[in-house]
Design a protein around this motif. Structure first.
Motif: not given
Ligand code: 8X3
Ligand code: NDP
Length: 259
Positions: A144-146, A151, A157, A188-189, A194, A198
């Motif tokens: 993931s970008t995460a 953030y 996560y 990313g998104m 998902f 969450r």
């Molecule tokens: C999920 C993408 O939007 O939580 O890995 O960064 S986000």
């Protein structure tokens, strides 16, 4: 582009979102698939659709990647014709909750760590042993970008996805002399289930995540996975970071304001 015809592709978390899109993308290329997830009825439905539409073979697995014993049993009892796994897409994963660490829920942390980290290493361990026996293979992790930049409220996560990045690099070192490729696709998104997962089924809140943007589709991501999987044998795509056009980083997102 290298052909995937008759290759065996194992996809974890194939019951929804990116994993399901990968199943369709690889089936279109005539690969045979091992599909797993906990929601077996969904796997059954998807498998039948793929068999009818593309004439491929599918091996269905009900699997909770968090449970090592279950994972061990599943791969030690694979029928011989399914043992030669060419590609593993480590996709099963989730986020739970959205809060500051000091207000976080320990059970949600466990679920993310157990699925995103433990699940990935459980499956990788077993499948790598099969790939090493076959002297070939390719692991493609969905990061993931995460996993590159955190953030606000993304703490645990993001930590699990930083771990996926570390594991991708580590496994690549571990199998450097084994003819096995290791890649990661880090989106990313993406609009999937998902955010519904969450936010524990709160669809209104989940919808707001994608308000005013054109997010990635699961197929945008499965196309990137396919790109990794179809390179010539001497090429290893290490990492693909893919975001929607409106997303410059984990925190920089351009939204059209609603009037
Ligand atoms: C999920 C993408 O939007 O939580 O890995 O960064 S986000
Ligand atoms: P979905 O919720 O749509 O799909 C998640 C998949 O993971 C489902 O098939 C689910 O199957 C499976 N899964 C979850 N827990 C387990 C488990 N314990 N054992 C086996 N399978 C499990 O979300 P996405 O498609 O978006 O998520 C797929 C991956 O992509 C995840 O790793 C996620 O972190 C990553 N990702 C998602 C992004 C996004 O914005 N959507 C962005 C970046 C990365 P079941 O419940 O049937 O077991």
């Amino acid at each position: 582009m290298e052909s995937l015809k008759d290759k065996i592709v194992l996809i974890t978390g194939a019951s929804s979102g990116i994993g399901k899109a990968c199943a369709f993308t690889f089936a279109k290329e005539k690969a045979n698939l091992i599909l797993c997830a906990r929601r077996y009825e969904r796997i059954e439905r998807i498998s039948q659709e793929l068999i009818d539409k593309y004439g491929i073979k599918v091996f269905k697995m009900k699997l909770d990647v968090r449970n090592y014993e279950q994972v061990q049993n599943a791969f030690s009892s694979l029928p011989e014709e399914w043992e030669k796994i060419d590609i593993l897409v480590n996709n099963a994963g989730l986020a739970r909750g959205f809060s500051k660490l000091f207000e976080g829920d320990v059970n949600q942390w466990d679920e993310m760590i157990d699925t995103n980290i433990r699940g990935l290493i459980h499956v990788s361990r077993e499948v790598l042993n099969l790939m090493i026996k076959n002297e070939k293979g390719h692991i493609i992790n969905i990061g993931s970008t995460a996993g590159h930049e955190t953030y606000t409220y993304g703490n645990v996560y993001a930590a699990t996805k930083f771990a996926v990045k570390a594991l991708t690099q580590s496994i690549r070192l571990d199998v450097l002399d084994k003819g096995i490729r290791v890649s990661s696709v880090d989106p990313g998104m993406v609009e999937t289930e998902f955010s519904i997962v969450r936010f524990s089924g709160d669809t209104e809140r989940a919808k707001k995540v994608y308000e005013g943007i054109s997010p990635l589709s699961p197929e945008d991501v499965s196309n990137a996975v396919l790109f990794c999987a179809t390179q010539p044998p001497n090429v290893n795509i290490n990492q693909i970071i893919i975001t929607p056009l409106c997303q410059a980083s984990s925190t920089q997102i351009h939204r059209k304001t609603m009037s």
